[in-house]
Design an enzyme around this catalytic site. Structure first.
Site, PDB file in Angstrom:
ATOM      1  N   LYS A 141       0.830  -1.199   0.000  1.00  0.00           N
ATOM      2  CA  LYS A 141       0.000   0.000   0.000  1.00  0.00           C
ATOM      3  C   LYS A 141       0.864   1.248   0.000  1.00  0.00           C
ATOM      4  O   LYS A 141       0.630   2.192  -0.755  1.00  0.00           O
ATOM      5  CB  LYS A 141      -0.941   0.001   1.225  1.00  0.00           C
ATOM      6  CG  LYS A 141      -2.088  -0.973   1.070  1.00  0.00           C
ATOM      7  CD  LYS A 141      -2.917  -1.156   2.330  1.00  0.00           C
ATOM      8  CE  LYS A 141      -3.941  -2.259   2.081  1.00  0.00           C
ATOM      9  NZ  LYS A 141      -4.703  -2.658   3.273  1.00  0.00           N
ATOM     10  N   GLN A 164      -4.683  -1.259   9.436  1.00  0.00           N
ATOM     11  CA  GLN A 164      -4.568  -2.577   8.814  1.00  0.00           C
ATOM     12  C   GLN A 164      -5.170  -3.639   9.740  1.00  0.00           C
ATOM     13  O   GLN A 164      -4.770  -3.767  10.893  1.00  0.00           O
ATOM     14  CB  GLN A 164      -3.088  -2.884   8.527  1.00  0.00           C
ATOM     15  CG  GLN A 164      -2.860  -4.193   7.811  1.00  0.00           C
ATOM     16  CD  GLN A 164      -3.439  -4.214   6.389  1.00  0.00           C
ATOM     17  OE1 GLN A 164      -3.340  -3.243   5.647  1.00  0.00           O
ATOM     18  NE2 GLN A 164      -4.067  -5.321   6.023  1.00  0.00           N
ATOM     19  N   ASP A 179     -11.020   3.093   4.053  1.00  0.00           N
ATOM     20  CA  ASP A 179     -11.385   1.682   3.934  1.00  0.00           C
ATOM     21  C   ASP A 179     -12.903   1.512   3.963  1.00  0.00           C
ATOM     22  O   ASP A 179     -13.413   0.420   3.712  1.00  0.00           O
ATOM     23  CB  ASP A 179     -10.769   0.884   5.097  1.00  0.00           C
ATOM     24  CG  ASP A 179      -9.730  -0.110   4.624  1.00  0.00           C
ATOM     25  OD1 ASP A 179      -9.607  -0.287   3.396  1.00  0.00           O
ATOM     26  OD2 ASP A 179      -9.048  -0.708   5.480  1.00  0.00           O
TER      27      ASP A 179
END
Ligand code: NDP
Length: 295
Positions: free
Chosen positions: A58, A102, A125
């Site tokens: 990422k 994460q 997200d």
């Protein structure tokens, strides 16, 4: 009847993800030209090897697309409150436009308060409660990256969603459920299956668009697929031989489906591409610009 004719076509997720990333890079250039320096903060807790790889990828992709990237690495024994504090600080920092925690977190840490703590405008997200609610209400918001990537693959491959019967196997909050909402918002008729679904193969055979998001290698057989259906395989399963397999028995399925994603190289590459797309959108919104004016 088939959706796109009988010719089997592999949906090239790598190519489509590269296309999306290039579009984002151009948007980032335009943001910069308008005085917005887009920034992404990725928070990694603990030393789970898979998470380390995801975060590194990422970071790399975001940097390449022109974002300022901050990766915050914290030990597995960090306190819940300390972690929330990291989020509050980034919420308040105007040079951070996207924040991503994460997942999964190490044992003992609860992701829910963290998702609640995220400023919804920076929740790239799309997993926080405000964005989940917006999604199910059919309102604008941040859309979870993997499901949004599935929609992008369908749309860029010319697959009609409206009016089609979509069947999703898997009901996780990360993939199955949000994808159901995205398909529903595009006027598909959606069925969600899970581990208690009876006669699963009968249900999947009704699908014009079949999505497998289970985490069981090659569970979906060719005989479960309606001839001409479009099949998206979200599953990533590493076999004992080290090979990656999807949730769909690819060799069988490609003979039956009109379009199908491979594993690897299908849905997988789209997740990061959509994260970058969401972050550019967040930067535009927070910078007082219309994200659509960047295209
Ligand atoms: P979860 O484990 O959270 O959910 C799996 C779902 O599959 C559950 O809803 C479960 O049902 C259902 N399921 C399990 N066994 C069966 C069965 N025998 N029949 C029918 N349904 C079943 O997984 P995720 O949604 O997080 O991920 C799914 C897969 O996608 C994994 O392989 C993961 O690695 C991959 N993935 C890929 C991503 C990417 O490409 N970037 C991103 C995220 C995930 P129940 O709810 O009843 O338990």
């Amino acid at each position: 009847m088939t959706i796109e004719g009988m010719e089997t076509k592999i949906i090239d997720g790598k190519r489509i993800a590269a296309e999306v990333r290039e579009e984002v890079r151009l948007r980032v250039e335009k943001l910069r030209a308008k005085g917005v320096e887009p920034g992404l903060c990725v928070i990694l807790v603990g030393d789970d090897p898979a998470s380390q790889v995801y975060v590194r990828n990422k970071d790399r992709a975001a940097t390449k697309a022109g974002f300022q990237v901050e990766t915050v690495r914290l030990p597995a024994d960090v306190g819940q409150e300390e972690l929330e504090q990291v989020i509050f600080e980034r919420n308040a920092n105007p040079s951070v436009h996207g924040i991503l925690v994460q997942l999964p977190l190490p044992p003992g840490l609860d992701p829910e308060p963290l998702l609640r703590a995220l400023d919804p405008r920076k929740d790239v997200d799309g997993l926080g409660p405000a964005n989940v609610a917006a999604l199910w209400r059919g309102q604008d918001g941040m859309q979870p990256c993997t499901p949004a990537g599935c929609i992008e693959l369908l749309e860029r491959s010319g697959v009609t969603i409206e009016g089609r019967r979509a069947v999703i196997v898997g009901r996780s909050p990360l993939v199955g459920k949000p994808l159901a909402a995205l398909l529903l918002n595009r006027n598909a008729t959606v069925t969600i299956c899970h581990s208690r679904t009876q006669d699963l193969a009968r249900v999947t055979r009704e699908a014009d668009i079949l999505v497998a998001a289970v985490g069981r290698a090659e569970m979906v057989r060719g005989s479960w697929i309606k001839p001409g259906a479009c099949v998206l395989d979200v599953g990533i399963n590493r076999g004992e031989d080290g090979r990656l397999r999807g949730d769909v028995a690819f060799a069988e399925a490609r003979e039956i489906a009109s379009k199908i994603t491979p594993v690897p190289g299908g849905v997988g590459p789209m997740t990061i591409a959509m994260l970058l797309s969401n972050t550019a959108r967040a930067a535009a919104n927070l910078g007082g610009l219309d994200p659509d004016s960047l295209d």
